[in-house]
Design a protein around this motif. Structure first.
Motif, mmCIF file in Angstrom:
data_model
loop_
_atom_site.group_PDB
_atom_site.id
_atom_site.type_symbol
_atom_site.label_atom_id
_atom_site.label_comp_id
_atom_site.label_asym_id
_atom_site.label_seq_id
_atom_site.Cartn_x
_atom_site.Cartn_y
_atom_site.Cartn_z
ATOM 1 N N ARG A 154 55.486 44.630 20.479
ATOM 2 C CA ARG A 154 54.135 44.105 20.259
ATOM 3 C C ARG A 154 53.516 44.733 19.020
ATOM 4 N N ARG A 155 52.689 43.946 18.360
ATOM 5 C CA ARG A 155 51.957 44.459 17.205
ATOM 6 C C ARG A 155 50.466 44.233 17.455
ATOM 7 N N CYS A 210 46.298 44.729 15.909
ATOM 8 C CA CYS A 210 45.414 45.083 14.805
ATOM 9 C C CYS A 210 44.763 46.430 15.135
ATOM 10 N N ILE A 240 51.837 50.033 19.856
ATOM 11 C CA ILE A 240 51.502 48.765 19.207
ATOM 12 C C ILE A 240 50.704 48.987 17.919
ATOM 13 N N GLY A 241 50.409 50.224 17.596
ATOM 14 C CA GLY A 241 49.756 50.521 16.311
ATOM 15 C C GLY A 241 48.271 50.237 16.264
ATOM 16 N N CYS A 242 47.570 50.331 17.400
ATOM 17 C CA CYS A 242 46.142 49.992 17.411
ATOM 18 C C CYS A 242 45.257 51.172 17.019
ATOM 19 N N LYS A 243 45.819 52.345 16.937
ATOM 20 C CA LYS A 243 45.099 53.562 16.542
ATOM 21 C C LYS A 243 44.036 53.996 17.541
ATOM 22 N N SER A 244 44.068 53.472 18.754
ATOM 23 C CA SER A 244 43.063 53.857 19.755
ATOM 24 C C SER A 244 43.067 55.356 19.985
ATOM 25 N N SER A 275 42.347 49.030 16.416
ATOM 26 C CA SER A 275 41.438 49.092 17.565
ATOM 27 C C SER A 275 41.501 47.872 18.480
ATOM 28 N N PRO A 334 66.246 50.996 17.570
ATOM 29 C CA PRO A 334 66.123 49.595 17.192
ATOM 30 C C PRO A 334 64.825 49.282 16.460
ATOM 31 N N LYS A 335 63.827 50.176 16.609
ATOM 32 C CA LYS A 335 62.503 49.855 16.094
ATOM 33 C C LYS A 335 62.275 50.346 14.677
ATOM 34 N N PHE A 388 52.892 54.485 10.367
ATOM 35 C CA PHE A 388 53.429 53.131 10.258
ATOM 36 C C PHE A 388 54.747 53.163 9.496
ATOM 37 N N PRO A 393 46.599 51.836 25.361
ATOM 38 C CA PRO A 393 46.741 50.602 26.127
ATOM 39 C C PRO A 393 48.196 50.200 26.352
ATOM 40 N N ARG A 423 36.866 47.988 26.307
ATOM 41 C CA ARG A 423 38.323 48.077 26.500
ATOM 42 C C ARG A 423 38.685 47.818 27.962
ATOM 43 N N ILE A 464 43.536 56.658 26.999
ATOM 44 C CA ILE A 464 43.087 55.407 26.374
ATOM 45 C C ILE A 464 44.245 54.522 25.924
ATOM 46 N N ARG A 496 50.885 42.623 5.989
ATOM 47 C CA ARG A 496 52.185 41.980 6.220
ATOM 48 C C ARG A 496 52.168 40.840 7.222
ATOM 49 N N LYS A 500 58.167 51.190 7.661
ATOM 50 C CA LYS A 500 58.275 50.134 6.653
ATOM 51 C C LYS A 500 58.337 48.750 7.263
ATOM 52 N N ASN A 501 58.949 48.638 8.444
ATOM 53 C CA ASN A 501 59.077 47.316 9.055
ATOM 54 C C ASN A 501 57.859 46.952 9.894
ATOM 55 N N GLY A 502 56.768 47.706 9.766
ATOM 56 C CA GLY A 502 55.545 47.354 10.469
ATOM 57 C C GLY A 502 55.414 48.032 11.822
ATOM 58 N N ALA A 503 56.487 48.670 12.307
ATOM 59 C CA ALA A 503 56.404 49.354 13.593
ATOM 60 C C ALA A 503 55.547 50.614 13.450
ATOM 61 N N GLU A 551 57.276 55.103 6.121
ATOM 62 C CA GLU A 551 56.690 54.648 4.868
ATOM 63 C C GLU A 551 56.361 55.810 3.942
#
Lengths: 495, 155
Positions: free
Chosen positions: A273-274, A276, B13-17, A278, B149-150, B41, B126, A218, B124, A174, B43-46, B155
């Motif tokens: 914030r978004r 990628c 932030i969706g980094c999957k750390s 990792s 709001p988020k 995740f 961040p 990191r 971990i 997206r 639908k709106n990417g959050a 999904e």
């Protein structure tokens, strides 16, 4: 082999076949990375006599999908208008592909009707995409992930690519736009998208050592003032960071400052914030704008292209710029090339050369006209159909080569951070930095977070992953080789 | 008082750390799918992290036929004894967060155990989306108002 799956997915759209192919060890040896592998696959296919058009190569790097800082990039190779092109893209698509058990995908041929490729772990199949054809990127992603796998990584095209816009880009997850022209090839092949979900595992030779390396990378990025600034929600650059940037030879970083330094829009209520896969930086933001009449959610562009519309079209209104980027994302167009096309249309309209198109109110620097033009290009209506053919074609048809050159020069170097052509030659120390950066990118690391890796740390990480690694002194040579490949090949990117 | 995991979905932030370090810690491989913490995740990417909340009255513990799930007296975590587990999956069906699952590769149920009292995911993260805190009365737990709001729809 640790770090790799040794499997390539070969898809032929013409005869609708999907098959796995072993990726030979000899190719993976010598620390081949994503760009080098993509280029080698391309050359091998050429040698085998396969036609160059209607072919795309998506390749992950040796560290894509792992847990070090920014290890999420994948390379894209395709035949651009001027020849072979490579570029890279972030998000979580590359990681999902690796976790699904593939190192790369080669798609060839042209489908009779629109299709999309659904990969779910070992199983890959081509499915009918006529329901999502002519839909924008967000709608397509929603439909395809719901039909294929929730939470999947996606790489799909919007309407611009379907209608063969010269600078159409594919959109990963997206948000992350591929180099311009890649979407055009996908559109010509009638491949609406690739959806991939992987639940596998990546093994490393020495897990404890690798974990230590990943945590070290990191930690380093969390202490880097530039990375911290890039990820902050404040939209401000401190003097400290500016000083720090002067020392860095990479042009993309300096352009990125512009995005960070945007004043926070007055109407903006929430910033999310978004990041990628990792990545701890999170350079992309989702801005929620509230004004008297409506609430809108807009995504900020990639840092390196943040100022293209201002430079090419003379529009300083932030809201209009964000709107234009949002349209580029939804239709799937490269913002840098699109801004050039819009800028040229505006200049030509000022000179009265576009009267026959019946467009009114288009003047250089007019924010509303800019947003309308981007929309017209996405839909290829009116003057947009002409602009969608690219700056060069437009300049040739209307005899405006000089204006076109001026506009392209204004946004030069902002056409994707992977474009090594945007790098300037520098001192020996700078050359070393660039070689390291190129090598890190080849491994699948995002250029913005590559600051977290020293030569020593990169070699240590590679040793932990593969059990063996190049010597630190070899990095310069390997990096220079990657730069050479990229420099030769990115010349074909349409700007 | 026990310390507990506190999730701040609005900060993720969706980094999957978290999932990466969890899988690395548990299996020695990088496989976010087999971690005890998952990033969902929207639908709106959050994005937001989801994991075992070590409930006050754990449904998984109640339903377990072999008593493999017990509360750890030292950390307060609801932990799964893999040696006693027969893999019937009842706990997974009853978990209100859907955060217990079957790892087919290793043939075990996967459930958060707070890493023995020092959760790696909280270390971990961040963005500060996962915290490990001693809970206090005045803390704001109105997650819905913060996440409102988020989010739109999962999904």
């Amino acid at each position: 082999m640790y770090g790799w799956n040794n499997v390539l997915l070969r898809v032929n759209l013409t005869d609708k076949t999907v098959r796995k192919q072993a990726l030979p060890h000899e190719l993976l040896r010598n620390y081949a990375g994503q760009f080098t592998l993509a280029a080698r696959c391309w050359t091998r296919l050429n040698e085998a006599g396969a036609p160059e058009e209607n072919r795309i190569v998506i390749m992950t790097g040796p560290m894509t999908g792992m847990m070090g800082e920014g290890t999420n990039r994948y390379a894209l190779a395709y035949q651009g208008r001027n020849g072979f092109c490579t570029g890279s893209c972030g998000g979580r698509f590359g990681a999902e592909l690796k976790l699904a058990g593939y190192d790369g995908v080669i798609v060839e041929g042209r489908a009779e009707a629109p299709v999309y490729l659904c990969i779910r772990d070992g199983a890959a199949q081509l499915r009918d995409a006529s329901a999502v054809w002519d839909q924008n990127v967000d709608d397509t992603v929603c439909t395809l992930t719901a039909a294929c796998a929730p939470g999947a990584g996606t790489l799909c095209i919007g309407q611009a690519a379907e209608q063969q816009c010269a600078f159409a880009a594919a959109v990963g997850d997206r948000l992350y736009l591929s180099p311009g022209g890649f979407g055009t090839v996908m559109g010509a092949m009638r491949l609406k998208g690739v959806v991939v979900r992987g639940s596998g595992a990546i093994s490393v030779a020495n897990p404890e050592e690798y974990l230590a390396c990943a945590l070290e990378s990191r930690r380093r990025v969390s202490e880097d003032p530039f990375a911290v600034c890039l990820g902050s929600n404040e939209f401000q650059v401190t003097a400290d960071v500016l000083r720090n940037l002067q020392k860095r030879p990479y042009a993309g970083y300096r352009h990125a400052v512009r995005q960070i330094d945007w004043r926070k829009p007055a109407a903006c209520t929430t910033v999310v914030r978004r990041a990628c896969y990792s990545c701890t930086v999170g350079c992309r933001k989702c801005v929620r704008m509230t004004d008297d009449t409506q609430v809108r959610t807009l995504e900020t562009p990639a840092p390196e292209v943040a100022e293209v519309f201002e430079r090419a079209c003379g529009v300083t209104t932030l809201e209009a710029q964000l709107d234009a980027f949002e349209l580029c994302r939804q239709y799937g167009m490269d913002p840098a090339a699109c801004s050039c096309a819009v800028g040229l249309v505006m200049r030509l309209a000022d000179a009265g050369l576009l009267a026959s198109y019946g467009e009114e109110g288009i003047t250089f620097g007019n924010p509303n006209a800019m947003v309308r033009l981007v929309s017209l290009i996405g839909q290829q209506r009116g003057v947009g159909a002409l602009a969608a053919r690219g700056v060069r074609v437009m300049a040739e048809q209307l005899n405006a080569a000089e204006t076109a050159t001026q506009i392209c020069a204004a946004v030069e170097g902002r056409c994707g951070i992977a474009s090594v052509a945007a790098l300037r030659k520098g001192s020996k120390e700078e050359e070393q930095q660039l070689a390291l950066l190129a090598f890190a990118q080849d491994c699948g690391i995002c250029p913005y977070t590559a600051v977290a890796y020293t030569e020593y740390l990169l070699c240590r990480t590679l040793r932990a992953v593969f059990g063996q690694a190049p010597e630190t002194r070899e990095i310069g040579r390997l990096g220079a080789a990657v730069r050479q490949i990229l420099e030769n090949q990115t010349k074909g990117v349409e700007s | 008082m026990f310390r507990q995991i506190v999730i701040r979905p609005e900060a993720c932030i969706g980094c999957k750390s978290c999932a990466l370090v969890c899988s690395m810690n548990r299996t020695g491989t990088i496989s976010p799918e087999n971690a005890a913490v998952t990033v969902c995740f929207l639908k709106n990417g959050a994005a937001m992290p989801m994991m075992c909340m070590h409930c006050e009255e754990p449904a998984c513990m109640e339903v377990c036929p072999t008593g493999a799930i017990q509360r750890d007296a030292q950390t307060g975590a609801v932990v799964l004894n893999t040696e006693m587990c027969i893999g019937c999956g009842q706990c997974a069906l009853r978990c209100p967060f859907g955060r217990i699952h079957w790892d087919a590769r290793r043939a075990v149920m996967v459930k958060c155990d707070l890493c023995g009292g020092h959760p790696k995911c909280a270390d971990i993260c961040p963005a500060g989306a996962i915290d490990f805190l001693e809970l206090q009365k005045e803390m704001d737990f109105s997650v819905i108002s913060r996440i409102g709001p988020k989010t739109e729809e999962v999904e």
